[in-house]
Write a protein that holds these residues in place. Structure first.
Motif, PDB file in Angstrom:
ATOM      1  N   THR A  61      -4.799   6.143   1.766  1.00 53.90           N
ATOM      2  CA  THR A  61      -4.063   4.915   1.477  1.00 53.90           C
ATOM      3  C   THR A  61      -4.666   4.252   0.252  1.00 53.90           C
ATOM      4  O   THR A  61      -5.881   4.141   0.126  1.00 53.90           O
ATOM      5  CB  THR A  61      -4.141   3.948   2.677  1.00 53.90           C
ATOM      6  N   TYR A  62      -3.780   3.815  -0.670  1.00 49.81           N
ATOM      7  CA  TYR A  62      -4.200   3.094  -1.870  1.00 49.81           C
ATOM      8  C   TYR A  62      -3.370   1.822  -1.999  1.00 49.81           C
ATOM      9  O   TYR A  62      -2.172   1.815  -1.706  1.00 49.81           O
ATOM     10  CB  TYR A  62      -3.966   3.924  -3.132  1.00 49.81           C
ATOM     11  N   GLU A  63      -4.014   0.766  -2.450  1.00 51.30           N
ATOM     12  CA  GLU A  63      -3.285  -0.434  -2.846  1.00 51.30           C
ATOM     13  C   GLU A  63      -2.478  -0.088  -4.098  1.00 51.30           C
ATOM     14  O   GLU A  63      -2.927   0.716  -4.926  1.00 51.30           O
ATOM     15  CB  GLU A  63      -4.254  -1.571  -3.162  1.00 51.30           C
ATOM     16  N   GLN A  69       0.842  -1.194   0.000  1.00 52.94           N
ATOM     17  CA  GLN A  69       0.000   0.000   0.000  1.00 52.94           C
ATOM     18  C   GLN A  69       0.874   1.238   0.000  1.00 52.94           C
ATOM     19  O   GLN A  69       1.960   1.247   0.569  1.00 52.94           O
ATOM     20  CB  GLN A  69      -0.902   0.035   1.225  1.00 52.94           C
TER      21      GLN A  69
END
Length: 90
Positions: free
Chosen positions: A50-52, A36
Motif C-alpha cells: 500500500t502506498y499513499e 491510498q
C-alpha cells in the motif's frame, strides 16, 4: 542540470492493465481507497503493498517507478495510436 518532467516521466496513472516495476519487483494495481493505492505482486497475487497517492507521485518524479502501459493485456488488444489518417473522422 534540471530534469524536464514533461518529457522524462509519464503522467502517473493507476490502471489494472499496467505493470508497475517498483523496488525490482513487478506489481499490478488492485484498488484505491482513502487516498491510498494497493498493488498486488504479479508473481504472487496474495502479496500486497500500500502506498499513499502522494508518495507514488514523488516516487514517479524521482524515477523509482518503471511503468509498462497495458503490459498485462495481450499485445493485439493493447491500445495503439492511429497511424492511418483515412480512419480518422471529424
Amino acid at each position: 542540470m534540471p530534469r524536464d518532467f514533461t518529457t522524462e516521466f509519464a503522467t502517473f496513472s493507476l490502471d489494472m492493465h499496467h505493470i508497475y516495476k517498483m523496488n525490482g519487483e513487478e506489481w499490478r494495481f488492485a484498488y484505491k481507497s482513502n487516498g491510498q493505492a494497493i498493488f498486488s505482486l504479479i508473481d504472487d497475487p496474495a502479496t500486497k503493498v500500500t502506498y499513499e497517492l502522494g508518495t507514488l507521485n514523488r516516487m514517479n518524479a524521482a524515477g523509482l517507478i518503471d511503468l509498462k502501459p497495458f503490459g498485462l493485456m495481450p499485445e493485439h488488444l493493447r491500445p495503439a495510436p492511429v497511424e492511418d489518417y483515412d480512419d480518422v473522422s471529424f
